[in-house]
Design an enzyme around this catalytic site. Structure first.
Site, PDB file in Angstrom:
ATOM      1  CB  THR A 122      95.635 -40.931 -33.116  1.00  0.00           C
ATOM      2  OG1 THR A 122      95.000 -41.209 -34.356  1.00  0.00           O
ATOM      3  CG2 THR A 122      95.948 -42.220 -32.392  1.00  0.00           C
ATOM      4  CG  PHE A 152      89.483 -46.681 -38.159  1.00  0.00           C
ATOM      5  CD1 PHE A 152      90.389 -47.154 -37.217  1.00  0.00           C
ATOM      6  CD2 PHE A 152      88.205 -46.345 -37.741  1.00  0.00           C
ATOM      7  CE1 PHE A 152      90.020 -47.295 -35.881  1.00  0.00           C
ATOM      8  CE2 PHE A 152      87.828 -46.484 -36.409  1.00  0.00           C
ATOM      9  CZ  PHE A 152      88.736 -46.956 -35.466  1.00  0.00           C
ATOM     10  CG  PHE A 252      97.215 -54.606 -42.933  1.00  0.00           C
ATOM     11  CD1 PHE A 252      96.138 -54.256 -43.732  1.00  0.00           C
ATOM     12  CD2 PHE A 252      98.059 -53.606 -42.488  1.00  0.00           C
ATOM     13  CE1 PHE A 252      95.912 -52.929 -44.094  1.00  0.00           C
ATOM     14  CE2 PHE A 252      97.844 -52.271 -42.841  1.00  0.00           C
ATOM     15  CZ  PHE A 252      96.774 -51.946 -43.642  1.00  0.00           C
ATOM     16  CB  ALA A 255     106.583 -60.253 -46.230  1.00  0.00           C
ATOM     17  CB  CYS A 263      99.182 -44.028 -38.239  1.00  0.00           C
ATOM     18  SG  CYS A 263      98.163 -42.635 -38.719  1.00  0.00           S
ATOM     19  CE  LYS A 266     100.855 -39.916 -34.983  1.00  0.00           C
ATOM     20  NZ  LYS A 266      99.654 -39.923 -34.166  1.00  0.00           N
ATOM     21  NE  ARG A 331     103.784 -37.549 -41.878  1.00  0.00           N
ATOM     22  CZ  ARG A 331     102.568 -37.145 -41.536  1.00  0.00           C
ATOM     23  NH1 ARG A 331     102.333 -36.750 -40.301  1.00  0.00           N
ATOM     24  NH2 ARG A 331     101.592 -37.151 -42.415  1.00  0.00           N
TER      25      ARG A 331
HETATM   26  C1  UDX Z   1      97.295 -46.603 -41.213  1.00  0.00           C
HETATM   27  C2  UDX Z   1      96.015 -47.395 -40.891  1.00  0.00           C
HETATM   28  O1  UDX Z   1      95.833 -48.442 -41.854  1.00  0.00           O
HETATM   29  C3  UDX Z   1      94.819 -46.479 -40.853  1.00  0.00           C
HETATM   30  O2  UDX Z   1      93.653 -47.211 -40.491  1.00  0.00           O
HETATM   31  C4  UDX Z   1      95.112 -45.423 -39.784  1.00  0.00           C
HETATM   32  O3  UDX Z   1      94.074 -44.622 -39.506  1.00  0.00           O
HETATM   33  C5  UDX Z   1      96.344 -44.637 -40.202  1.00  0.00           C
HETATM   34  O4  UDX Z   1      97.442 -45.537 -40.299  1.00  0.00           O
HETATM   35  P1  UDX Z   1      98.515 -45.663 -43.366  1.00  0.00           P
HETATM   36  O5  UDX Z   1      99.624 -45.302 -42.437  1.00  0.00           O
HETATM   37  O6  UDX Z   1      98.053 -44.649 -44.337  1.00  0.00           O
HETATM   38  O7  UDX Z   1      97.213 -46.112 -42.540  1.00  0.00           O
HETATM   39  O8  UDX Z   1      99.013 -46.903 -44.218  1.00  0.00           O
HETATM   40  P2  UDX Z   1      98.781 -48.482 -44.269  1.00  0.00           P
HETATM   41  O9  UDX Z   1      98.227 -48.814 -45.588  1.00  0.00           O
HETATM   42  O10 UDX Z   1      98.056 -48.974 -43.092  1.00  0.00           O
HETATM   43  O11 UDX Z   1     100.305 -48.981 -44.222  1.00  0.00           O
HETATM   44  C6  UDX Z   1     101.163 -48.701 -43.118  1.00  0.00           C
HETATM   45  C7  UDX Z   1     102.516 -49.336 -43.337  1.00  0.00           C
HETATM   46  O12 UDX Z   1     102.422 -50.754 -43.314  1.00  0.00           O
HETATM   47  C8  UDX Z   1     103.169 -48.986 -44.665  1.00  0.00           C
HETATM   48  O13 UDX Z   1     104.544 -48.806 -44.484  1.00  0.00           O
HETATM   49  C9  UDX Z   1     102.889 -50.213 -45.528  1.00  0.00           C
HETATM   50  O14 UDX Z   1     103.807 -50.382 -46.570  1.00  0.00           O
HETATM   51  C10 UDX Z   1     102.983 -51.311 -44.490  1.00  0.00           C
HETATM   52  N1  UDX Z   1     102.242 -52.541 -44.851  1.00  0.00           N
HETATM   53  C11 UDX Z   1     100.881 -52.517 -44.901  1.00  0.00           C
HETATM   54  C12 UDX Z   1     102.940 -53.699 -45.106  1.00  0.00           C
HETATM   55  O15 UDX Z   1     104.180 -53.734 -45.065  1.00  0.00           O
HETATM   56  N2  UDX Z   1     102.244 -54.845 -45.372  1.00  0.00           N
HETATM   57  C13 UDX Z   1     100.891 -54.861 -45.419  1.00  0.00           C
HETATM   58  O16 UDX Z   1     100.331 -55.939 -45.662  1.00  0.00           O
HETATM   59  C14 UDX Z   1     100.183 -53.669 -45.182  1.00  0.00           C
END
Ligand code: UDX
Length: 432
Positions: A122, A152, A252, A255, A263, A266, A331
């Protein structure tokens, strides 16, 4: 096709293994000799469901290999993926591109035939242009093309996300590479994945804009959850109620604690930093970052209130410490703020995580790893459910504790408040 993945972190390893499973010859390169030796023995450096099986299968059938020899691996390959880390620079919000540029420099010395150099790391807009300049110093323009092909992949779901992506984004300024990449991804496209070809800079921005948008969605519902808590509304109803509007979408909108991981924190910072460089004010993303930073303090305060400000000597069972379920990644996990806060206030914390104990808590006072959910809950005053592992979804609290005044703080809204209350326990969730 012969592919070379530079970097065997999350992105490089998962993508490399999946490409080999699709029938390509793949070599995954890393400087870390230990990592490479372990991978050859089938020892995987990260926790990712399904990854080990795929590594073993494809290494055995010789479509997948591991090496520390970058030059040799690049020379033998047609397509080279740069999959190295782009952490946040110290004392700055911008991305540290040292590893990306160093990979570009190494590649430039090995251009012996036409190669496509793909940036999967990224990176801020215009990084592809910089990589091209680096390679041009050593190689003729005819023999290479620099492409952006962002990933992604969610941790914990990375294999599935690779095989069934919503879209494949390829940013290239020449049609030849676009065609070759469309061919590389054809097994996924034929299963329904959308292939989007853009200019290189657009693909770089699509990645950041996607992550920033998702982070915004989560932050939005988290703030609405704060309002729900004050007004006696269940935020789960709001998520369903707004998510069914196709323009909004239901995903997404869960809550919970502050978002974390490798990701979102950062990338939101790096996007703002890039925008600042181009004198553009991304005020929405800036306030998302601020709100998310404040969220851990807000939840710490909520724990204090739940415990009526009497935290000293309280026994806290903390379930799940990683930034989310199905990963061992710590992280930017909100537990890194919540647990030290509780420890400082004199609580005795027994934490359990399906991926084992964490070095981050080793030096903290009164923080101990429990070997099971049961051990963690036994004797505790409050259970904090921090991540949504399946293991935590149907706990028989009555069986694990004699404490009739047990408080359950369900930070992922896994449980039905009524059911927990029927069992005589106190229940608190997020936004309900
Ligand atoms: C993310 C992106 O989804 C992915 O497309 C990208 O390439 C890398 O970063 P990731 O960090 O593995 O993936 O986790 P993700 O499932 O997206 O969750 C990220 C954070 O958001 C987590 O702390 C998770 O608990 C939080 N989250 C996610 C919520 O609090 N609520 C949600 O509805 C979804």
């Amino acid at each position: 096709m012969k592919l070379c993945m530079i970097g065997t972190g999350y992105v490089g390893l998962v993508s490399g293994v999946c490409f080999s499973d699709l029938g390509n010859d793949v070599v995954c390169v890393d400087k870390d000799i230990n990592k490479i030796q372990n991978l050859k023995k089938g020892i995987i450096p990260i926790y990712e469901p399904g990854l080990e099986e795929l590594v073993l299968k494809n290494y055995k059938n010789k479509r997948l290999n591991f090496s520390t020899n970058l030059k040799d691996s690049v020379r033998k390959s047609d397509i080279i993926f740069i999959c190295v880390g782009t952490p946040t620079k110290k004392n700055s919000n911008s991305a540290d591109l040292t590893q990306v540029y160093s990979a570009g420099n190494e590649i430039s010395k090995c251009i012996n035939k036409f190669k496509i150099i793909i940036n999967k790391s990224t990176v801020p807009v215009t990084t592809g242009d910089e990589i091209e300049k680096i390679i041009l110093k050593k190689a003729n323009k005819k023999y290479f093309s620099v492409v952006s092909n962002p990933e992604f992949l969610r941790e914990g779901e990375a294999i599935r996300d690779f095989i069934y992506p919503d879209r494949i984004v390829v940013g290239s300024n020449d049609n030849r590479s676009k065609k070759i990449l469309k061919n590389l991804y054809s097994p996924l496209i034929s299963k329904g994945a959308k292939f989007i070809a853009t200019q290189r800079r657009a693909a770089e921005l699509i990645k950041y804009a996607s992550n920033a948008f998702l982070a915004t969605k989560i932050t939005f519902i988290n703030e609405i959850a704060n309002l729900c808590e004050k007004t006696g509304i269940d935020v789960e109803d709001i998520s369903i109620g707004i998510g069914l509007d196709k323009r909004i979408g239901s995903r997404f909108l869960r809550a919970g604690p502050s978002y974390g991981g490798s990701c979102f924190p950062k990338d939101t910072k790096a996007l703002v930093s890039t925008a600042d460089k181009f004198k553009t004010n991304l005020s929405v993303v800036k306030s998302v970052i601020k709100s998310n930073n404040l969220r851990s303090d807000l939840l710490s305060k909520r724990v204090s209130l739940i415990l009526k400000n009497k935290i000293k000597n309280k026994i806290v069972s903390f379930l799940g410490v990683t930034f989310k379920a199905n990963t061992d990644d710590m992280r930017d996990s909100s537990s890194l703020k919540l647990i030290p806060f509780l420890s400082k206030k004199g609580a005795k914390i027994k934490y359990y995580d399906p991926t084992g104990s964490k070095k981050e808590f080793k030096k903290l006072k009164n923080v101990q790893f429990s070997n099971s959910i049961q051990d963690s809950i036994k004797g505790s005053d409050i259970v904090i459910i921090h991540t949504e592992w399946n293991d935590f979804k149907s706990i028989n609290f009555k069986k694990f504790t004699k404490n009739k005044k047990l408080i359950i703080y369900d930070m992922r809204n896994i449980y039905s408040p009524d059911k927990i209350k029927k069992n005589g326990f106190k229940y608190f969730g997020i936004g309900r």
